[in-house]
Design a protein around this motif. Structure first.
Motif, PDB file in Angstrom:
ATOM      1  N   CYS A  51       0.819  -1.228   0.000  1.00  0.00           N
ATOM      2  CA  CYS A  51       0.000   0.000   0.000  1.00  0.00           C
ATOM      3  C   CYS A  51       0.847   1.269   0.000  1.00  0.00           C
ATOM      4  O   CYS A  51       0.333   2.357  -0.253  1.00  0.00           O
ATOM      5  CB  CYS A  51      -0.964   0.019   1.183  1.00  0.00           C
ATOM      6  SG  CYS A  51      -0.127   0.223   2.779  1.00  0.00           S
ATOM      7  N   GLY A  52       2.145   1.151   0.315  1.00  0.00           N
ATOM      8  CA  GLY A  52       3.012   2.333   0.335  1.00  0.00           C
ATOM      9  C   GLY A  52       3.314   2.857   1.730  1.00  0.00           C
ATOM     10  O   GLY A  52       3.820   3.969   1.880  1.00  0.00           O
ATOM     11  N   LYS A  53       3.050   2.054   2.760  1.00  0.00           N
ATOM     12  CA  LYS A  53       3.293   2.478   4.148  1.00  0.00           C
ATOM     13  C   LYS A  53       4.750   2.856   4.396  1.00  0.00           C
ATOM     14  O   LYS A  53       5.040   3.869   5.024  1.00  0.00           O
ATOM     15  CB  LYS A  53       3.014   1.327   5.123  1.00  0.00           C
ATOM     16  CG  LYS A  53       1.626   1.011   5.428  1.00  0.00           C
ATOM     17  CD  LYS A  53       1.559  -0.141   6.439  1.00  0.00           C
ATOM     18  CE  LYS A  53       2.085  -1.456   5.945  1.00  0.00           C
ATOM     19  NZ  LYS A  53       3.382  -1.887   6.328  1.00  0.00           N
ATOM     20  N   SER A  54       5.638   1.995   3.914  1.00  0.00           N
ATOM     21  CA  SER A  54       7.055   2.179   4.263  1.00  0.00           C
ATOM     22  C   SER A  54       7.577   3.520   3.765  1.00  0.00           C
ATOM     23  O   SER A  54       8.355   4.185   4.453  1.00  0.00           O
ATOM     24  CB  SER A  54       7.895   1.058   3.661  1.00  0.00           C
ATOM     25  OG  SER A  54       7.292  -0.158   3.969  1.00  0.00           O
ATOM     26  N   THR A  70      -4.678   6.412  13.697  1.00  0.00           N
ATOM     27  CA  THR A  70      -4.231   5.371  12.777  1.00  0.00           C
ATOM     28  C   THR A  70      -4.567   5.827  11.364  1.00  0.00           C
ATOM     29  O   THR A  70      -5.716   6.191  11.088  1.00  0.00           O
ATOM     30  CB  THR A  70      -4.934   4.031  13.069  1.00  0.00           C
ATOM     31  OG1 THR A  70      -4.580   3.600  14.389  1.00  0.00           O
ATOM     32  CG2 THR A  70      -4.527   2.970  12.065  1.00  0.00           C
ATOM     33  N   ILE A  71      -3.573   5.821  10.495  1.00  0.00           N
ATOM     34  CA  ILE A  71      -3.793   6.133   9.079  1.00  0.00           C
ATOM     35  C   ILE A  71      -3.951   4.813   8.343  1.00  0.00           C
ATOM     36  O   ILE A  71      -3.072   3.953   8.429  1.00  0.00           O
ATOM     37  CB  ILE A  71      -2.570   6.845   8.454  1.00  0.00           C
ATOM     38  CG1 ILE A  71      -2.168   8.078   9.231  1.00  0.00           C
ATOM     39  CG2 ILE A  71      -2.821   7.132   6.968  1.00  0.00           C
ATOM     40  CD1 ILE A  71      -2.994   9.274   8.994  1.00  0.00           C
ATOM     41  N   LEU A  72      -5.037   4.669   7.627  1.00  0.00           N
ATOM     42  CA  LEU A  72      -5.200   3.516   6.730  1.00  0.00           C
ATOM     43  C   LEU A  72      -4.868   3.989   5.319  1.00  0.00           C
ATOM     44  O   LEU A  72      -5.581   4.818   4.754  1.00  0.00           O
ATOM     45  CB  LEU A  72      -6.635   2.984   6.789  1.00  0.00           C
ATOM     46  CG  LEU A  72      -6.989   1.941   5.731  1.00  0.00           C
ATOM     47  CD1 LEU A  72      -6.058   0.742   5.766  1.00  0.00           C
ATOM     48  CD2 LEU A  72      -8.449   1.488   5.907  1.00  0.00           C
ATOM     49  N   LEU A  73      -3.776   3.484   4.786  1.00  0.00           N
ATOM     50  CA  LEU A  73      -3.393   3.809   3.415  1.00  0.00           C
ATOM     51  C   LEU A  73      -4.100   2.791   2.528  1.00  0.00           C
ATOM     52  O   LEU A  73      -3.680   1.639   2.429  1.00  0.00           O
ATOM     53  CB  LEU A  73      -1.869   3.697   3.302  1.00  0.00           C
ATOM     54  CG  LEU A  73      -1.145   4.644   2.375  1.00  0.00           C
ATOM     55  CD1 LEU A  73      -1.629   6.075   2.531  1.00  0.00           C
ATOM     56  CD2 LEU A  73       0.349   4.568   2.656  1.00  0.00           C
ATOM     57  N   ASP A  74      -5.187   3.220   1.931  1.00  0.00           N
ATOM     58  CA  ASP A  74      -6.059   2.276   1.224  1.00  0.00           C
ATOM     59  C   ASP A  74      -5.753   2.232  -0.266  1.00  0.00           C
ATOM     60  O   ASP A  74      -5.757   3.269  -0.933  1.00  0.00           O
ATOM     61  CB  ASP A  74      -7.526   2.691   1.442  1.00  0.00           C
ATOM     62  CG  ASP A  74      -8.466   1.710   0.762  1.00  0.00           C
ATOM     63  OD1 ASP A  74      -8.347   0.491   1.036  1.00  0.00           O
ATOM     64  OD2 ASP A  74      -9.287   2.152  -0.061  1.00  0.00           O
ATOM     65  N   VAL A 126      -6.528  -4.115  -4.196  1.00  0.00           N
ATOM     66  CA  VAL A 126      -5.574  -5.230  -4.128  1.00  0.00           C
ATOM     67  C   VAL A 126      -4.746  -5.336  -5.408  1.00  0.00           C
ATOM     68  O   VAL A 126      -3.534  -5.585  -5.341  1.00  0.00           O
ATOM     69  CB  VAL A 126      -6.337  -6.546  -3.837  1.00  0.00           C
ATOM     70  CG1 VAL A 126      -5.415  -7.747  -3.988  1.00  0.00           C
ATOM     71  CG2 VAL A 126      -6.923  -6.504  -2.420  1.00  0.00           C
ATOM     72  N   ASP A 127      -5.355  -5.102  -6.566  1.00  0.00           N
ATOM     73  CA  ASP A 127      -4.572  -5.250  -7.802  1.00  0.00           C
ATOM     74  C   ASP A 127      -3.459  -4.205  -7.893  1.00  0.00           C
ATOM     75  O   ASP A 127      -2.367  -4.486  -8.391  1.00  0.00           O
ATOM     76  CB  ASP A 127      -5.459  -5.245  -9.057  1.00  0.00           C
ATOM     77  CG  ASP A 127      -6.326  -4.017  -9.156  1.00  0.00           C
ATOM     78  OD1 ASP A 127      -6.486  -3.313  -8.146  1.00  0.00           O
ATOM     79  OD2 ASP A 127      -6.852  -3.752 -10.267  1.00  0.00           O
ATOM     80  N   VAL A 128      -3.714  -3.012  -7.362  1.00  0.00           N
ATOM     81  CA  VAL A 128      -2.676  -1.965  -7.355  1.00  0.00           C
ATOM     82  C   VAL A 128      -1.542  -2.394  -6.417  1.00  0.00           C
ATOM     83  O   VAL A 128      -0.356  -2.307  -6.757  1.00  0.00           O
ATOM     84  CB  VAL A 128      -3.269  -0.617  -6.895  1.00  0.00           C
ATOM     85  CG1 VAL A 128      -2.169   0.418  -6.696  1.00  0.00           C
ATOM     86  CG2 VAL A 128      -4.309  -0.122  -7.895  1.00  0.00           C
ATOM     87  N   ASP A 186      -3.407   7.960  -4.987  1.00  0.00           N
ATOM     88  CA  ASP A 186      -3.063   9.312  -5.428  1.00  0.00           C
ATOM     89  C   ASP A 186      -1.545   9.428  -5.621  1.00  0.00           C
ATOM     90  O   ASP A 186      -0.795   8.524  -5.251  1.00  0.00           O
ATOM     91  CB  ASP A 186      -3.529  10.332  -4.378  1.00  0.00           C
ATOM     92  CG  ASP A 186      -5.042  10.543  -4.430  1.00  0.00           C
ATOM     93  OD1 ASP A 186      -5.657  10.209  -5.457  1.00  0.00           O
ATOM     94  OD2 ASP A 186      -5.605  11.019  -3.419  1.00  0.00           O
ATOM     95  N   SER A 187      -1.124  10.570  -6.139  1.00  0.00           N
ATOM     96  CA  SER A 187       0.327  10.785  -6.333  1.00  0.00           C
ATOM     97  C   SER A 187       1.015  10.809  -4.968  1.00  0.00           C
ATOM     98  O   SER A 187       0.368  11.053  -3.939  1.00  0.00           O
ATOM     99  CB  SER A 187       0.568  12.120  -7.038  1.00  0.00           C
ATOM    100  OG  SER A 187       0.264  13.173  -6.141  1.00  0.00           O
ATOM    101  N   LEU A 188       2.308  10.581  -4.979  1.00  0.00           N
ATOM    102  CA  LEU A 188       3.065  10.576  -3.717  1.00  0.00           C
ATOM    103  C   LEU A 188       2.883  11.901  -2.979  1.00  0.00           C
ATOM    104  O   LEU A 188       2.699  11.920  -1.752  1.00  0.00           O
ATOM    105  CB  LEU A 188       4.548  10.308  -4.012  1.00  0.00           C
ATOM    106  CG  LEU A 188       5.474  10.269  -2.793  1.00  0.00           C
ATOM    107  CD1 LEU A 188       5.022   9.229  -1.777  1.00  0.00           C
ATOM    108  CD2 LEU A 188       6.909   9.987  -3.235  1.00  0.00           C
ATOM    109  N   ALA A 189       2.895  13.010  -3.715  1.00  0.00           N
ATOM    110  CA  ALA A 189       2.749  14.330  -3.072  1.00  0.00           C
ATOM    111  C   ALA A 189       1.379  14.453  -2.420  1.00  0.00           C
ATOM    112  O   ALA A 189       1.252  14.962  -1.297  1.00  0.00           O
ATOM    113  CB  ALA A 189       2.959  15.435  -4.104  1.00  0.00           C
ATOM    114  N   GLU A 190       0.337  13.967  -3.109  1.00  0.00           N
ATOM    115  CA  GLU A 190      -1.020  14.063  -2.549  1.00  0.00           C
ATOM    116  C   GLU A 190      -1.183  13.150  -1.340  1.00  0.00           C
ATOM    117  O   GLU A 190      -1.790  13.531  -0.329  1.00  0.00           O
ATOM    118  CB  GLU A 190      -2.060  13.698  -3.617  1.00  0.00           C
ATOM    119  CG  GLU A 190      -2.253  14.783  -4.655  1.00  0.00           C
ATOM    120  CD  GLU A 190      -3.054  14.283  -5.871  1.00  0.00           C
ATOM    121  OE1 GLU A 190      -3.902  15.055  -6.347  1.00  0.00           O
ATOM    122  OE2 GLU A 190      -2.829  13.143  -6.314  1.00  0.00           O
TER     123      GLU A 190
END
Ligand code: TMP
Length: 199
Positions: A18-21, A130-134, A137-139, A184-188
């Motif tokens: 999801c991009g958490k790291s 808690t932030i859920l980075l949603d 699944v295919d992404v 969304d984009s990394l900046a967003e």
């Protein structure tokens, strides 16, 4: 939050890929917070992580939940609570919500039992947010590395259930959870995470 704690406790959650790291690394570099993760934020936890994700024998779902809880109990007592009590802000990559999502929804374990296990492991310590980075699944699948661990390698339907389990937790506790669209984009995404954490 336990009375007397002065640091803030933030958690970032989401399905694998999801991009958490990326967000944890960014926040720690920018804010100087203490970053940790579950499972594996302590030396004992690293051993537990290896057993769960790379061991030769897959634990049963209940054993898996208890191993996650052992990692959490140890880390809460030796890392998270002491840091909060000394006024340090802690950012944890996964926490009790992961056990609900993965062992509860993913493995379809008993949610009441998992809630009881989490209560023991955390001693009632709740994150301030808690932030859920949603992400779908295919992404997430497209972002994962080529050498999946035992849980990453489970089928798409498992990860769909995990995602649903996260969204259900966020919907049930809007005061403590914020859902950020991880497509969304990394900046967003970074801006939305910062807003949710009051930065
Ligand atoms: P990570 O790669 O994001 O560090 O996550 C490790 C794996 O452990 C990931 O597949 C999610 C899983 N996990 C659970 O199944 N239950 C839990 O309670 C925790 C903390 C992680």
């Amino acid at each position: 939050m336990t009375q007397g704690s002065t640091g803030r406790f933030f958690v970032i959650e989401g399905i694998d890929g999801c991009g958490k790291s990326t967000q944890v690394e960014r926040l720690v570099a920018q804010q100087g917070w203490l970053a940790t993760r579950e499972p594996g934020g302590t030396e004992l936890g690293a051993t537990i992580r290896g057993l769960i994700l790379h061991g030769s024998e897959a634990p049963t779902p209940l054993a898996e939940a208890l191993l996650m809880a052992a990692d959490r109990a140890h880390q809460v007592a030796t890392v998270i609570r002491p840091a909060l009590e000394s006024g340090t802000t802690v950012l944890c990559d996964r926490y009790a919500g992961s056990t609900v999502a993965y062992q509860g929804w993913g493995h379809q374990g008993d949610l009441d039992q998992i809630s009881a296990i989490n209560a023991i492991a955390t001693g009632g310590l709740l994150p301030n947010r808690t932030i859920l980075l949603d992400v779908p699944v295919d992404v997430a699948l497209g972002r994962r590395g080529s050498d999946p661990d035992r849980l990453e390698a489970l089928d798409t339907s498992f990860h769909e259930r995990v995602r649903a389990g996260y969204l259900a937790q966020a919907a049930e506790d809007r005061d403590r959870w914020t859902v950020v669209d991880g497509t969304d984009s990394l900046a967003e995404v970074s801006a939305a995470v910062d807003r949710a954490l009051g930065l």
